[in-house]
Design a protein around this motif. Structure first.
Motif, PDB file in Angstrom:
ATOM      1  N   GLY A   1      70.823   4.736  56.748  1.00 52.54           N
ATOM      2  CA  GLY A   1      69.823   5.418  57.138  1.00 52.54           C
ATOM      3  C   GLY A   1      70.127   6.456  58.279  1.00 52.54           C
ATOM      4  O   GLY A   1      70.920   6.116  59.271  1.00 52.54           O
ATOM      5  N   VAL A   2      68.961   7.193  58.554  1.00 55.22           N
ATOM      6  CA  VAL A   2      69.204   8.449  59.320  1.00 55.22           C
ATOM      7  C   VAL A   2      68.977   7.802  60.847  1.00 55.22           C
ATOM      8  O   VAL A   2      68.158   6.751  61.076  1.00 55.22           O
ATOM      9  N   GLY A   3      69.908   8.093  61.822  1.00 60.26           N
ATOM     10  CA  GLY A   3      69.828   7.577  63.049  1.00 60.26           C
ATOM     11  C   GLY A   3      70.371   6.312  63.237  1.00 60.26           C
ATOM     12  O   GLY A   3      70.666   5.665  64.240  1.00 60.26           O
TER      13      GLY A   3
ATOM     14  N   LEU B   1      92.323   9.866  49.914  1.00 55.28           N
ATOM     15  CA  LEU B   1      91.540  10.606  51.158  1.00 55.28           C
ATOM     16  C   LEU B   1      90.383  11.382  50.433  1.00 55.28           C
ATOM     17  O   LEU B   1      90.223  11.493  49.321  1.00 55.28           O
ATOM     18  N   ALA B   2      89.483  11.397  51.348  1.00 53.99           N
ATOM     19  CA  ALA B   2      88.014  11.893  51.054  1.00 53.99           C
ATOM     20  C   ALA B   2      87.773  12.760  51.921  1.00 53.99           C
ATOM     21  O   ALA B   2      88.099  12.695  53.322  1.00 53.99           O
ATOM     22  N   THR B   3      87.129  13.962  51.596  1.00 52.67           N
ATOM     23  CA  THR B   3      86.686  14.864  52.700  1.00 52.67           C
ATOM     24  C   THR B   3      85.144  15.002  52.530  1.00 52.67           C
ATOM     25  O   THR B   3      84.318  14.571  51.766  1.00 52.67           O
ATOM     26  N   LEU B   4      84.488  15.296  53.824  1.00 52.47           N
ATOM     27  CA  LEU B   4      83.260  15.216  54.071  1.00 52.47           C
ATOM     28  C   LEU B   4      82.459  16.517  53.689  1.00 52.47           C
ATOM     29  O   LEU B   4      82.734  17.677  54.230  1.00 52.47           O
ATOM     30  N   CYS B   5      81.581  16.645  52.646  1.00 51.19           N
ATOM     31  CA  CYS B   5      81.037  17.433  52.206  1.00 51.19           C
ATOM     32  C   CYS B   5      79.704  17.983  52.919  1.00 51.19           C
ATOM     33  O   CYS B   5      79.295  17.184  53.631  1.00 51.19           O
ATOM     34  N   GLY B   6      79.251  19.224  53.098  1.00 56.61           N
ATOM     35  CA  GLY B   6      78.170  19.508  53.594  1.00 56.61           C
ATOM     36  C   GLY B   6      76.899  18.861  53.126  1.00 56.61           C
ATOM     37  O   GLY B   6      76.232  18.381  53.991  1.00 56.61           O
ATOM     38  N   SER B   7      76.699  18.526  52.034  1.00 58.55           N
ATOM     39  CA  SER B   7      75.761  17.635  51.514  1.00 58.55           C
ATOM     40  C   SER B   7      75.887  16.151  52.123  1.00 58.55           C
ATOM     41  O   SER B   7      74.883  15.313  52.286  1.00 58.55           O
TER      42      SER B   7
ATOM     43  N   LEU C   1      76.677  15.646  55.177  1.00 57.23           N
ATOM     44  CA  LEU C   1      76.151  16.045  56.617  1.00 57.23           C
ATOM     45  C   LEU C   1      74.701  15.913  56.505  1.00 57.23           C
ATOM     46  O   LEU C   1      74.043  15.452  57.347  1.00 57.23           O
ATOM     47  N   HIS C   2      74.142  16.577  55.339  1.00 55.22           N
ATOM     48  CA  HIS C   2      72.748  16.858  55.276  1.00 55.22           C
ATOM     49  C   HIS C   2      71.887  15.538  54.900  1.00 55.22           C
ATOM     50  O   HIS C   2      71.004  15.339  55.618  1.00 55.22           O
ATOM     51  N   THR C   3      72.634  14.566  54.430  1.00 57.03           N
ATOM     52  CA  THR C   3      72.254  13.084  53.910  1.00 57.03           C
ATOM     53  C   THR C   3      72.092  12.463  55.384  1.00 57.03           C
ATOM     54  O   THR C   3      70.892  11.922  55.549  1.00 57.03           O
ATOM     55  N   VAL C   4      73.199  12.628  56.362  1.00 61.57           N
ATOM     56  CA  VAL C   4      73.007  11.763  57.254  1.00 61.57           C
ATOM     57  C   VAL C   4      72.106  12.300  58.267  1.00 61.57           C
ATOM     58  O   VAL C   4      71.359  11.249  59.036  1.00 61.57           O
TER      59      VAL C   4
ATOM     60  N   ILE D   1      81.835  12.426  61.161  1.00 63.55           N
ATOM     61  CA  ILE D   1      80.433  13.142  61.115  1.00 63.55           C
ATOM     62  C   ILE D   1      79.949  14.072  62.322  1.00 63.55           C
ATOM     63  O   ILE D   1      79.725  15.334  62.246  1.00 63.55           O
ATOM     64  N   THR D   2      80.320  13.586  63.460  1.00 61.29           N
ATOM     65  CA  THR D   2      80.250  14.370  64.832  1.00 61.29           C
ATOM     66  C   THR D   2      81.313  15.738  64.628  1.00 61.29           C
ATOM     67  O   THR D   2      80.756  16.954  64.821  1.00 61.29           O
ATOM     68  N   ALA D   3      82.421  15.562  64.115  1.00 64.67           N
ATOM     69  CA  ALA D   3      83.304  16.729  64.184  1.00 64.67           C
ATOM     70  C   ALA D   3      82.780  17.751  62.989  1.00 64.67           C
ATOM     71  O   ALA D   3      82.695  18.988  63.091  1.00 64.67           O
ATOM     72  N   GLY D   4      82.273  17.313  61.869  1.00 65.23           N
ATOM     73  CA  GLY D   4      81.583  17.947  60.740  1.00 65.23           C
ATOM     74  C   GLY D   4      80.501  18.923  61.386  1.00 65.23           C
ATOM     75  O   GLY D   4      80.318  19.870  61.016  1.00 65.23           O
ATOM     76  N   ARG D   5      79.547  18.117  61.917  1.00 57.93           N
ATOM     77  CA  ARG D   5      78.306  18.932  62.484  1.00 57.93           C
ATOM     78  C   ARG D   5      78.757  20.079  63.450  1.00 57.93           C
ATOM     79  O   ARG D   5      78.165  20.962  63.480  1.00 57.93           O
ATOM     80  N   ARG D   6      79.920  19.643  64.272  1.00 51.92           N
ATOM     81  CA  ARG D   6      80.160  20.970  65.126  1.00 51.92           C
ATOM     82  C   ARG D   6      80.818  22.131  64.618  1.00 51.92           C
ATOM     83  O   ARG D   6      81.104  23.111  64.892  1.00 51.92           O
TER      84      ARG D   6
END
Length: 357
Positions: A17-19, A44-50, A52-55, A339-344
């Motif tokens: 869940g969020v947070g 290998l799995a890549t982190l999609c924008g969706s 990030l939006h979910t998290v 996740i942090t790197a994706g947000r940046r």
């Protein structure tokens, strides 16, 4: 007496869940899945924008869940009855594959209308409720159970993992958008949003013979657009140049308006990025009628688009630097850092290698 192995140990990153932090869970699963299914080791799995939006809570999702839907893996188990790739090749253990973001029933009204990606019984990898007795429905795990009704495409040996992994979402969705835009040879094409999908669509359109103009407010992204085949890259502050086809991957209302306003006679606007509520845009019915305009939405994709995506990457990954679009690779127990790197926004994609310790 020795017996053949019947189960394999697995690990997955459970999103709570969020947070809340991800929880690393260890379990086991049957080496031979249900009839018509596959057990695939996720390489290998890549982190999609969706993801990030979910998290971040910007996209609704079941809780808990196993996220991730862009991945490449190696088949370790095949269910009774077998599974075939899109080209008819039987899937066998040891085969390197990607699979579609959705599984479909093949029998409902929408599947029969050739809309399997909107199946009435649709299941979507990385977006399903997590059940402890069958948790392997996403990419952020050492293994994934690929369900019956899922398109599977073999991956050439020389295609790097970081290039192949986004095929299951970004590349296939871009292929669907380019297909919806119509024949592009000699056409003027506008692409708004030069992220992962936009850059891929630019490369596909340019390869198809189009003159592509990219629009993005970010100077670094505009520079990347030129590397991926755009003839010009602008910030979108001026009036749009006339276009035969316009594709929006940003989801921003101003960019959608830019695409619609750019259409020349017979033009097609393909909207891809608007997957969450946003401000309305102006549509002049008279201009649409007199201009013979078409506005079409693309969400998910058809199985054929995944096959097109892999063919394109195999043919052109040395021409366009797709590997450079993936930043750092993280272990499964470092999801928070990924996740942090994706947000940046350090790169269009960050990667997770579930087997990395």
């Amino acid at each position: 007496m020795t017996y053949p192995q019947t189960t394999v140990p697995v690990r997955y990153a459970r999103w709570d869940g969020v947070g809340r932090p991800f929880t690393l869970v260890s379990s086991s699963t049957s080496l031979v899945p249900e009839r018509g299914a596959l057990l695939v080791r996720v390489d290998l799995a890549t982190l999609c924008g969706s993801d990030l939006h979910t998290v971040e809570g910007r996209r609704p999702s079941p809780v808990p869940a196993l996220l991730g839907h862009e991945q490449v893996g190696t088949v370790v188990g095949v269910g009774e009855g077998g599974v075939r790739c899109m080209d008819g090749t039987p899937v066998v253990p040891g085969m390197r594959v990607v699979w579609s973001v959705t599984s479909s029933c093949g029998a409902c009204e929408r599947c029969l209308r050739k809309l399997p990606h909107k199946c009435l019984r649709l299941r979507k990898y990385g977006h399903e409720p997590l059940h402890e007795n069958a948790p392997l429905t996403g990419g952020f795990a050492t293994h994934c159970v690929v369900l019956p009704g899922t398109a599977v495409v073999a991956v050439p040996r020389d295609l790097p993992d970081e290039v192949a992994s986004p095929a299951s979402c970004a590349t296939a969705t871009a292929a669907a958008a380019v297909s919806a835009a119509g024949p592009l040879d000699g056409r003027r094409v506008l692409v708004t949003g030069a992220g992962m999908l936009g850059l891929t669509a630019i490369a596909m359109a340019a390869t198809a013979g189009a003159r592509v103009v990219a629009v993005d407010p970010n100077p670094a992204r505009r520079d990347q657009a030129l590397v991926f085949g755009a003839a010009d890259a602008v910030d979108g502050s001026g009036a749009p140049a006339a276009a035969d086809a316009a594709m929006d991957f940003s989801g921003q209302s101003a960019a959608v308006q830019h695409c619609i306003d750019a259409l020349d006679v017979g033009g097609r606007a393909v909207l891809v990025g608007s997957v969450s509520p946003g401000a309305s845009v102006a549509l002049d019915p008279e201009r649409v009628v007199r201009g013979l305009h078409t506005v079409v939405g693309v969400h998910n994709y058809c199985p054929e688009d995944l096959a097109t995506a892999v063919r394109f990457l195999a043919a052109h990954h040395r021409t366009f630097p797709f590997a450079d679009l993936v930043g750092h690779t993280y272990a499964l127990d470092c999801m928070e850092e990924a996740i942090t790197a994706g947000r940046r926004g350090e790169a269009p994609r960050q990667a997770v290698a579930p087997g990395l310790l």
